[in-house]
Design a protein around this motif. Structure first.
Motif, short mmCIF file in Angstrom:
data_model
loop_
_atom_site.label_atom_id
_atom_site.label_comp_id
_atom_site.label_asym_id
_atom_site.label_seq_id
_atom_site.Cartn_x
_atom_site.Cartn_y
_atom_site.Cartn_z
N HIS A 138 0.88 -1.16 0.05
CA HIS A 138 0.00 -0.01 -0.04
C HIS A 138 0.77 1.38 0.04
O HIS A 138 0.20 2.35 -0.18
N PHE A 139 2.12 1.16 0.29
CA PHE A 139 2.81 2.35 0.39
C PHE A 139 4.15 2.26 -0.34
O PHE A 139 4.74 1.16 -0.32
N VAL A 140 4.97 3.27 -0.77
CA VAL A 140 6.35 3.42 -1.20
C VAL A 140 6.89 4.38 -0.45
O VAL A 140 6.41 5.45 -0.28
N ALA A 141 8.14 4.18 0.10
CA ALA A 141 9.25 5.26 0.54
C ALA A 141 10.15 5.33 -0.32
O ALA A 141 10.75 4.51 -0.66
N LEU A 142 10.43 6.36 -0.72
CA LEU A 142 11.68 6.57 -1.86
C LEU A 142 12.07 8.05 -1.64
O LEU A 142 11.98 8.82 -0.79
N VAL A 143 13.29 8.13 -2.16
CA VAL A 143 14.13 9.46 -2.05
C VAL A 143 13.65 10.26 -3.50
O VAL A 143 13.94 9.67 -4.65
N PRO A 144 12.94 11.39 -3.10
CA PRO A 144 12.25 12.08 -4.26
C PRO A 144 13.36 12.74 -5.16
O PRO A 144 14.55 13.09 -4.51
N TYR A 145 13.12 12.69 -6.44
CA TYR A 145 14.02 13.30 -7.61
C TYR A 145 14.68 14.47 -7.06
O TYR A 145 15.72 14.88 -7.55
N TRP A 146 13.70 15.40 -6.69
CA TRP A 146 14.12 16.54 -6.37
C TRP A 146 14.73 16.99 -4.90
O TRP A 146 14.74 18.02 -4.25
N ALA A 147 15.00 15.74 -3.94
CA ALA A 147 15.32 15.83 -2.70
C ALA A 147 16.43 17.08 -2.41
O ALA A 147 17.49 17.06 -3.28
N VAL A 148 16.35 17.82 -1.30
CA VAL A 148 17.28 18.69 -0.72
C VAL A 148 18.14 18.14 0.26
O VAL A 148 19.21 18.18 0.03
N TRP A 149 17.61 17.62 1.12
CA TRP A 149 18.25 16.93 2.17
C TRP A 149 18.90 15.88 1.86
O TRP A 149 18.42 15.07 1.06
N PRO A 150 20.11 15.37 2.33
CA PRO A 150 21.15 14.42 1.94
C PRO A 150 20.34 13.01 1.80
O PRO A 150 20.44 12.42 0.91
N TYR A 151 19.62 12.83 2.95
CA TYR A 151 18.86 11.51 2.80
C TYR A 151 17.53 11.65 3.22
O TYR A 151 16.68 11.08 3.82
N GLU A 152 16.79 12.69 2.45
CA GLU A 152 15.42 12.93 2.48
C GLU A 152 14.64 11.86 1.85
O GLU A 152 15.28 11.40 0.75
N THR A 153 13.62 11.72 2.51
CA THR A 153 12.56 10.61 1.82
C THR A 153 11.21 11.09 1.81
O THR A 153 10.91 11.88 2.43
N MET A 154 10.60 10.39 1.06
CA MET A 154 8.99 10.76 0.93
C MET A 154 8.20 9.18 1.00
O MET A 154 8.49 8.50 0.39
N ILE A 155 7.11 9.25 1.91
CA ILE A 155 6.21 8.15 1.91
C ILE A 155 5.04 8.46 1.05
O ILE A 155 4.40 9.51 1.43
N ILE A 156 4.78 7.85 -0.03
CA ILE A 156 3.50 8.08 -0.69
C ILE A 156 2.59 6.70 -0.87
O ILE A 156 3.08 5.64 -0.97
N SER A 157 1.29 6.98 -0.56
CA SER A 157 0.29 5.68 -0.70
C SER A 157 -0.05 5.48 -2.03
O SER A 157 -0.28 6.45 -3.06
N LYS A 158 -0.33 4.32 -2.15
CA LYS A 158 -0.36 3.75 -3.65
C LYS A 158 -1.83 4.27 -4.01
O LYS A 158 -2.07 4.34 -5.44
N ARG A 159 -2.82 4.16 -3.03
CA ARG A 159 -4.10 4.43 -3.56
C ARG A 159 -4.20 6.14 -3.36
O ARG A 159 -3.66 6.71 -2.45
N HIS A 160 -4.85 6.65 -4.27
CA HIS A 160 -5.05 8.19 -4.26
C HIS A 160 -6.00 8.65 -3.21
O HIS A 160 -7.18 8.53 -3.47
N VAL A 161 -5.82 8.84 -1.93
CA VAL A 161 -6.56 9.45 -0.99
C VAL A 161 -6.13 10.85 -0.57
O VAL A 161 -4.81 11.10 -0.90
#
Length: 351
Positions: free
Chosen positions: A218-241
């Protein structure tokens, strides 16, 4: 030939419409910068001096209940106050102010003073998520509230005043600037394509498999393409809510799983209790529906090269635009290669 792994370039943050500067060649320079003192102090399960531990007195005199599950209360030193009178000032459109009311809540994740999210059981993290949902619903019932920010500051270098595992929930009568940017970008994309911006972005990231750190059903944690901080990540829900309250019980468990796995990797990166500021971004409340909004959660950690080297925003970054040396791909590769067994629980640590 231009190569993003070697040459300076800018990357677009699709959530804000702003660019960052990436300078991967600078990773070759020697480091002679500031070094912080590493902190790996072992904490007790109960601290009689802690104002967040069960049964203890808080700074303003209230006594905490002897809680055994996540516990929430109104911040004794709230940045926002519910009884702020309506008003403002404007002097020649140069000196402008406007009153801001709201509520600030503190949520203790666990009665155990020594724990952090990566050291908690998934079932206990799930209880935190359920309380987040309850608080969101209660705060959104106040018709003057426009935005609810759920977040956590972990570590004293991120301004956390108490090591007891806890986060905060701020509800305000206006929508903050970062959320205004994300609302505009997501809704414009939705109106043009008929799909969520982050749904399409996540689909592309899953195809490329270059910046993925953790994934479940149900979820993905990734380093966004535009990350600013060295090890910045973002969790995104696979379902659009749009909001955390829309998650099913199964999604709650999946989010708890991703939170534990991601934060464990963070701690394992430099074998330290990894500091960060993290928070959910979700659709504003008590306004017209914004179908383009897609729930996600940002993690902004400050550590750069080790447990003792911190990333600072200085010079060009303060005066012009954010800049990073470690590419998002390098950071994701490093994080994804780490064990999901916490370093404190490894066989070597037990000896």
């Amino acid at each position: 030939m231009f190569n993003t792994t070697e040459h300076p370039h800018t990357r677009l943050n699709i959530l804000t419409g702003e660019f960052i500067l990436v300078s991967p060649h600078r990773m070759k320079r020697p480091w002679q910068g500031k070094v912080e003192t590493a902190s790996n102090t072992s904490l007790p399960a109960y601290d009689p001096t802690c104002y967040l531990c069960p049964g203890n007195k808080r700074s303003e005199g209230a006594i905490n209940p002897v809680y055994t599950n996540p516990f929430v209360f109104t911040n004794d030193f709230s940045a926002l106050l519910s009884d702020t009178p309506t008003g403002g000032t404007n002097e020649q459109d140069l000196l402008v102010s406007k009153s801001e009311a709201g509520v600030c809540r503190v949520i203790c994740f666990s009665p155990n003073h020594s724990l952090t999210l990566p050291l908690m059981d998934v079932a206990d993290i799930e209880k935190v998520i359920q309380l987040w949902k309850e608080e969101f619903t209660a705060l959104a019932s106040h018709t003057n509230i426009r935005y609810i920010q759920i977040f956590e500051n972990k570590g004293d270098i991120m301004g956390c005043s108490n090591p007891h595992p806890h986060g905060q929930i701020w509800a305000s009568t206006s929508v903050p600037v970062e959320l205004q940017k994300e609302t505009t970008q997501q809704q414009q994309y939705f109106e043009k394509h008929g799909r969520s911006l982050l749904s399409d972005y996540l689909k592309l990231e899953l195809q490329k498999q270059e910046r993925i750190v953790v994934e479940n059903e149900h979820f993905v944690a990734l380093v966004p393409y535009w990350a600013v901080w060295p090890y910045e990540t973002m969790i995104i829900s696979k379902r659009h809510v749009q909001q955390v309250t829309q998650f099913t019980a199964e999604e709650d468990r999946a989010l708890a799983d991703v939170l534990k796995r991601l934060t464990t990797r963070y701690d394992n990166l430099f074998s330290t209790s990894f500091p960060y500021s993290a928070g959910m971004h979700q659709m504003p409340v008590n306004e017209s529906p914004i179908p383009g909004w897609h729930w996600h959660m940002h993690f902004y950690p400050p550590l750069l090269r080790s447990a003792t080297v911190k990333k600072f925003m200085v010079g060009y970054e303060m005066l012009a635009t954010p800049q990073r040396d470690i590419t998002a791909e390098m950071a994701a590769n490093k994080l994804s290669s780490l064990s999901e067994v916490h370093y404190k629980h490894s066989s070597a640590a037990q000896q």
